[in-house]
Enzyme design. Structure first.
Site, PDB file in Angstrom:
ATOM      1  NE  ARG A 145       7.620   0.611   4.449  1.00  0.00           N
ATOM      2  CZ  ARG A 145       6.516   0.550   5.165  1.00  0.00           C
ATOM      3  NH1 ARG A 145       5.969  -0.476   4.985  1.00  0.00           N
ATOM      4  NH2 ARG A 145       5.828   1.567   5.574  1.00  0.00           N
ATOM      5  CG  HIS A 205       6.012   5.337   7.288  1.00  0.00           C
ATOM      6  ND1 HIS A 205       6.152   5.830   5.931  1.00  0.00           N
ATOM      7  CD2 HIS A 205       4.950   4.465   7.220  1.00  0.00           C
ATOM      8  CE1 HIS A 205       5.386   5.089   5.192  1.00  0.00           C
ATOM      9  NE2 HIS A 205       4.544   4.693   5.806  1.00  0.00           N
ATOM     10  NE  ARG A 216      -2.292  -1.136   3.321  1.00  0.00           N
ATOM     11  CZ  ARG A 216      -3.688  -1.114   2.944  1.00  0.00           C
ATOM     12  NH1 ARG A 216      -4.291  -0.081   3.128  1.00  0.00           N
ATOM     13  NH2 ARG A 216      -4.206  -2.470   2.727  1.00  0.00           N
ATOM     14  CB  THR A 217       4.074   2.182   1.774  1.00  0.00           C
ATOM     15  OG1 THR A 217       3.235   2.184   2.996  1.00  0.00           O
ATOM     16  CG2 THR A 217       4.640   3.734   1.871  1.00  0.00           C
ATOM     17  CE  LYS A 246      23.722 -10.707 -10.730  1.00  0.00           C
ATOM     18  NZ  LYS A 246      23.943  -9.893 -11.491  1.00  0.00           N
TER      19      LYS A 246
END
Lengths: 298, 298, 298
Positions: free
Chosen positions: B99, B127, B50-51, B78
């Protein structure tokens, strides 16, 4: 307005969509498409690369932007309800295209969302844009649907879109012959519903005879559907559409398939002029563009 | 300029963002949004559908295009360093929304990237766009924040955004009541930091009493936080916001939730006029658009 | 026209691409890019976040929209043939960028698709836009390629793009020194092909000596390539490009790397003015934009 089931549409609406799609086809050819503004969200709770790509490409051709809700990495894992997910995504877009494994999911989404919802398949149930593009392809290639001999061949019981397709063919007055292996026939109540609604009669056979067919619509026969492996192999072979079969048919026969195909149509058929399934897939673009446009403007 | 932590912002900057968001809200309503040009990269090293969707949709509403760095299929496997990844993606975009599970990751990214970085959550830490949209929602629905009785209810210890929210509520002069089960209170140093910085005092309770609340901000109480299952069930029940609780509150009470919610708010509450959490989520669009605009133009 | 292998290009075409890329570089700087219209599909049958992002970002900078075919969730699982997938996606886009683990996949795709195909890497084989951006970077930073001393250092046998790079360096008249651990040299037939085609001679060494190098192009040496762990550690150490090595080189030495790098270049080198690998990655944007533009307009 939403687009959940082909059976929600009357003939006038279907013809309106075809008219829009024809306009758009011409615009695509001239590379001058009338643009809309807005965001389409795609929510595929079941993978379907080609349907999702087709919706996204259609939206982008119309000038929309796309956001993709990747269902498997979503809040679903945290236990959020389906309707909460829909209500939230609803705030981030102007139209949604959705596929979900559960029957009725798209209709439920349409009830809770303000944005129009396009059903891209819910379980074994509805997939209205597939039916629309199937009918549109026949009409475009043959100039009409009424009176044509349409042979539906293969596992009609498990093919997701067969139910709507016979309904649509009835609506437009085609002559339908259903050719399915024993036990894989289209379910009777679906046959009766279409026949009663449009006052016509479909023929049933259990082996292929293309002699009088104008359109051959092929569905895959899956071995997993048979208990007897020997029987499965025999039936699969009978229901493979070889180049030989096709050469015995009408010269202007067209062969359609919802794709992906595996081995029910051998690769050498792809090069025959009768093979129209990739063109059929391409017709998904103007048809889905027409649907999006109708929903956003209607 | 970057947007890493709500605490980096002074009140003037927050009010500037709100002013921009109000403008944008009006533009969205008229469907005539002033467009920018450029590319936003979304880098979600931790899934948050949703974010991510909200950032992508906000960018697209502003006319930006989006590229998504799918972290789990990336060069990370890697063995590439985080800063190398950021420096490379930096060359492909004009602004990043990120995020990451590790605290400080967004600030580190901001240091190495030329493009502005928007923190969409780093660990249990910051946030900032969530805090901004929370405050914006209160202000929009109530006309002000100062003097309002805001009840924060649930597991305040583990809720990612609670720390910033009490800070923001202090900044705007709200009266804050924290209602948490024993052991799940907001950590003391966070309480003290906000109280000292804005010279106010928050109240603490361990049971819900909505009588004088103007705003009820609900956070989930997770059973996993309790050792004793019996205790867990008891507390969860007490901290479920039933329709009955809400009917006893003020008529113009508003209920907020950062979403996704599970069962801490029963579905029947969704239909009550007090339930504003979906509207709150929608406010993420103009607020994030305002933040992107400020970073790209500032 | 398609872009499958660097060896399909004559020098005139490469110079045309560089000319387009220079124009675009200037347009990007002025933030006024001449826009095209259309859709790019990215089909990455093998994960490569940075190459995919670079193609997507390049397409978007040109005004194109992007659809991404997520190969791992696709009809491939249902057993669809590669050419069927390509023919279908072909109907949804105007240009394709593809990576596939099998050699020759991109050329096969180009044969069946009407849309131009850009090869973003097929197996250990070709990756033409990487070679183009490598050459473009040298030319941009050094003003020329002809006559420069270019040292290629590391595991030249397994580096995907080395084969094309020596070919391209030969085309533009560079002096090439190949510095590889024993057993990890570029394969002889590749050396001979380039030398014969462009009538020059490359030097070979098994240890680093930067004294006269203008360009140092570094490839990773992977421990897995050695049977003897002791030998592996020794060679890895020798082929780590330390800041000390670099300080002993020319002052205007430039260091390139296809990225991602792990530990073959220590982090402290990133801050040295010689380190140009992030700039090299950024040059992927104008170079790929030039390639897309040439294919769409040519």
């Amino acid at each position: 307005m939403d687009l959940i089931s082909f059976r929600d549409l009357d003939k006038g609406t279907v013809e309106k969509i075809f008219g829009l799609a024809e306009d758009i086809d011409r615009q695509l050819e001239r590379k001058k498409v009338d643009k809309l503004e807005g965001i389409m969200a795609t929510l595929f709770f079941e993978p379907s690369t080609r349907t999702k790509l087709s919706f996204q490409s259609s939206a982008e051709r119309l000038g929309l932007q796309v956001v993709d809700f990747l269902a498997d990495r979503s809040s679903l894992k945290k236990g959020e309800s389906f309707t909460d997910t829909i209500k939230t995504v609803d705030g981030y877009c102007d139209v949604m295209a959705m596929r979900h494994p559960a029957e009725g999911a798209a209709r439920l989404a349409a009830e809770v969302a303000e944005a129009p919802v396009l059903n891209g398949g819910d379980g074994a149930n509805q997939h209205p844009t597939q039916t629309l593009l199937d009918l549109y392809t026949i009409r475009k290639l043959k100039g009409k649907i009424a009176g044509l001999n349409i042979h539906l061949v293969g596992d009609l019981k498990h093919a997701r879109t067969m139910h709507s397709l016979v309904y649509g063919l009835g609506m437009f007055g085609a002559k339908v012959t259903m050719v399915a292996p024993k036990g894989l026939e289209l379910e009777e109540h679906m046959v009766h519903e279409a026949e009663k609604r449009f006052n016509f009669k479909m023929e049933s056979r259990d082996s292929i005879d293309l002699k009088d067919a104008d359109v051959l619509y092929v569905c895959r026969v899956q071995e997993e559907r048979f208990i007897d492996k020997y029987e499965a192999a025999k039936v699969k072979k009978e229901f493979t559409i070889s180049a030989d079969y096709i050469r015995k048919g009408k010269k202007d026969l067209i062969i359609m398939h919802p794709l992906p195909k595996i081995d029910e149509i051998p690769p050498e058929v792809d090069a025959m002029p009768q093979a129209k399934y990739f063109e059929q897939a391409r017709n998904g673009i103007p048809v889905r563009m027409a649907c999006i446009k109708m929903l956003l403007e209607g």
